[in-house]
Design a protein around this motif. Structure first.
Motif, PDB file in Angstrom:
ATOM      1  N   UNK A  37       0.707  -1.276   0.060  1.00  0.00           N
ATOM      2  CA  UNK A  37      -0.159   0.018  -0.213  1.00  0.00           C
ATOM      3  C   UNK A  37       0.749   1.157  -0.028  1.00  0.00           C
ATOM      4  N   UNK A  38       2.103   1.201   0.875  1.00  0.00           N
ATOM      5  CA  UNK A  38       2.881   2.352   0.850  1.00  0.00           C
ATOM      6  C   UNK A  38       3.683   2.624  -0.730  1.00  0.00           C
ATOM      7  N   UNK A  39       3.584   1.608  -1.368  1.00  0.00           N
ATOM      8  CA  UNK A  39       4.272   1.641  -2.679  1.00  0.00           C
ATOM      9  C   UNK A  39       3.248   1.857  -3.901  1.00  0.00           C
ATOM     10  N   UNK A  40       1.959   2.236  -3.314  1.00  0.00           N
ATOM     11  CA  UNK A  40       1.095   2.610  -4.442  1.00  0.00           C
ATOM     12  C   UNK A  40       0.240   1.666  -5.005  1.00  0.00           C
ATOM     13  N   UNK A  41       0.139   0.329  -4.414  1.00  0.00           N
ATOM     14  CA  UNK A  41      -0.572  -0.569  -4.864  1.00  0.00           C
ATOM     15  C   UNK A  41      -2.182  -0.790  -4.247  1.00  0.00           C
ATOM     16  N   UNK A  42      -2.988  -0.865  -5.149  1.00  0.00           N
ATOM     17  CA  UNK A  42      -4.255  -0.731  -4.648  1.00  0.00           C
ATOM     18  C   UNK A  42      -4.775  -2.323  -4.365  1.00  0.00           C
ATOM     19  N   UNK A  43      -5.680  -2.476  -3.523  1.00  0.00           N
ATOM     20  CA  UNK A  43      -6.344  -3.626  -3.061  1.00  0.00           C
ATOM     21  C   UNK A  43      -6.598  -4.505  -4.310  1.00  0.00           C
ATOM     22  N   UNK A  44      -6.925  -4.000  -5.284  1.00  0.00           N
ATOM     23  CA  UNK A  44      -7.675  -4.689  -6.460  1.00  0.00           C
ATOM     24  C   UNK A  44      -6.539  -5.213  -7.324  1.00  0.00           C
ATOM     25  N   UNK A  45      -5.148  -4.785  -7.165  1.00  0.00           N
ATOM     26  CA  UNK A  45      -4.089  -5.229  -7.710  1.00  0.00           C
ATOM     27  C   UNK A  45      -3.123  -6.346  -7.153  1.00  0.00           C
ATOM     28  N   UNK A  46      -3.739  -6.656  -5.870  1.00  0.00           N
ATOM     29  CA  UNK A  46      -3.090  -7.614  -4.884  1.00  0.00           C
ATOM     30  C   UNK A  46      -3.823  -8.676  -4.764  1.00  0.00           C
ATOM     31  N   UNK A  47      -3.098  -9.684  -4.927  1.00  0.00           N
ATOM     32  CA  UNK A  47      -3.767 -11.161  -4.462  1.00  0.00           C
ATOM     33  C   UNK A  47      -2.986 -12.106  -3.745  1.00  0.00           C
ATOM     34  N   UNK A  48      -3.845 -12.912  -2.907  1.00  0.00           N
ATOM     35  CA  UNK A  48      -3.322 -13.907  -2.329  1.00  0.00           C
ATOM     36  C   UNK A  48      -3.874 -15.195  -2.391  1.00  0.00           C
ATOM     37  N   UNK A  49      -3.569 -16.287  -1.623  1.00  0.00           N
ATOM     38  CA  UNK A  49      -4.119 -17.615  -1.895  1.00  0.00           C
ATOM     39  C   UNK A  49      -4.355 -17.968  -0.314  1.00  0.00           C
ATOM     40  N   UNK A  50      -5.536 -18.667   0.011  1.00  0.00           N
ATOM     41  CA  UNK A  50      -5.839 -19.143   1.351  1.00  0.00           C
ATOM     42  C   UNK A  50      -6.158 -20.822   1.361  1.00  0.00           C
ATOM     43  N   UNK A  51      -5.451 -21.547   0.599  1.00  0.00           N
ATOM     44  CA  UNK A  51      -5.866 -22.735   0.381  1.00  0.00           C
ATOM     45  C   UNK A  51      -5.710 -23.591   1.959  1.00  0.00           C
ATOM     46  N   UNK A  52      -4.750 -23.104   2.850  1.00  0.00           N
ATOM     47  CA  UNK A  52      -4.604 -23.783   3.954  1.00  0.00           C
ATOM     48  C   UNK A  52      -5.846 -23.775   4.907  1.00  0.00           C
ATOM     49  N   UNK A  53      -6.805 -23.086   4.663  1.00  0.00           N
ATOM     50  CA  UNK A  53      -8.060 -23.087   5.259  1.00  0.00           C
ATOM     51  C   UNK A  53      -9.049 -23.946   4.654  1.00  0.00           C
ATOM     52  N   UNK A  54      -8.675 -24.664   3.593  1.00  0.00           N
ATOM     53  CA  UNK A  54      -9.727 -25.489   3.078  1.00  0.00           C
ATOM     54  C   UNK A  54      -9.731 -26.811   3.596  1.00  0.00           C
TER      55      UNK A  54
END
Length: 278
Positions: free
Chosen positions: A225-242
């Motif tokens: 966020x400090x670098x100027x990335x928006x939430x729409x352009x940041x992705x992650x994966x949560x497969x460990x919750x599956x």
């Protein structure tokens, strides 16, 4: 494509190769026993599979090979409980059950023509490796690729035997870091979010993808966020919750979102609308 008409029924697979990544992480390369199914198998970068030890249970792991390289399916397993401990006891030639592919995937079509920043910590490099190899094998579709990968120590870095391949690819900047000074370590020293800020990748026309321990993701998100990335352009994966992988058991929910149905890949714009349960 789905590899069986019954999503609850595992395909039998054979362990072809085992790689000791770290003291508690092993990589398994497997092939489905049904040759026709193996030949027809397809998946997208970021999708997962359930590995089962019969009589013990099953757990979810990302398919961290690339769909562009289909000699085998690859899963990396950190030893953390009963199922993963039994998986670590497997030998080449042993049989396991595989239910795959499950879940959604990284939106690689939306990333075409853009620069990509990949930020991984420890075993979190597993799903990111899938996306990275896919982009390397479709290199003309993407801009500059920055990979920032860190772990507690050099011995905790996975896939180190591939670093030279990653570095050699066109317009790829691989930045390695560990938390503290280590003998013979010639790369960065420092926490991943700090190294990310130091590298200072441009946010314009760039997508960021991150995966690692929750505390790392929290501070990496702040750095992005400090670098100027928006939430729409940041992705992650949560497969460990599956858990079950097909939306039946209800144990992977975040508010009204079920990770195995709606994920495991989310943008932070999507996550920001859900309860803060990460």
């Amino acid at each position: 494509m789905s590899n069986t008409n019954n999503p609850y029924l595992p395909e039998m697979a054979t362990v072809r190769e085992i790689i000791q990544e770290t003291h508690n992480i092993k990589t398994f390369r497997v092939t489905l026993n049904n040759e026709a199914r193996m030949k027809a198998f397809s998946f997208e970068p970021g999708q997962v599979g359930q590995l089962s030890i019969f009589g013990v249970g099953e757990s979810t792991f990302v398919i961290n090979s690339s769909p562009t390289r289909m000699d085998y399916l690859q899963f990396s397993v950190m030893q953390a409980g009963e199922v993963t401990s039994r998986l670590h006891e497997l030998q080449v030639g042993d049989q396991i059950g595989v239910r795959a592919p499950l879940g959604n995937w990284f939106p690689y079509d939306k990333m075409k023509g853009k620069d990509v920043v990949i930020v991984g910590g420890g075993i979190g490099m597993a799903p990111l490796r899938t996306l990275l190899l896919f982009m390397l094998d479709n290199r003309d579709d993407y801009g500059k690729i920055t990979v920032i990968y860190g772990a507690r120590s050099p011995q905790d870095l996975t896939y180190s035997y591939e670093f030279d391949e990653w570095r050699a690819a066109r317009d790829v900047n691989l930045v390695l870091t560990v938390d503290a000074e280590a003998p013979d370590w010639e790369h960065k020293v420092g926490l991943i979010p700090n190294i990310l800020l130091e590298e200072n990748p441009a946010s314009e026309n760039t997508v960021a993808v991150t995966c690692g321990p929750p505390i790392m993701i929290k501070f990496t998100l702040e750095a992005l966020k400090k670098l100027g990335f928006t939430d729409e352009n940041i992705y992650t994966t949560l497969e460990k919750r599956m858990k079950c992988g097909v939306g039946l058991c209800g144990r992977c929910n975040i508010g009204t979102s079920y990770v195995c149905v709606d994920g495991p890949v989310y943008s932070f714009a999507q996550l920001s609308k859900l309860p803060n349960e990460l």
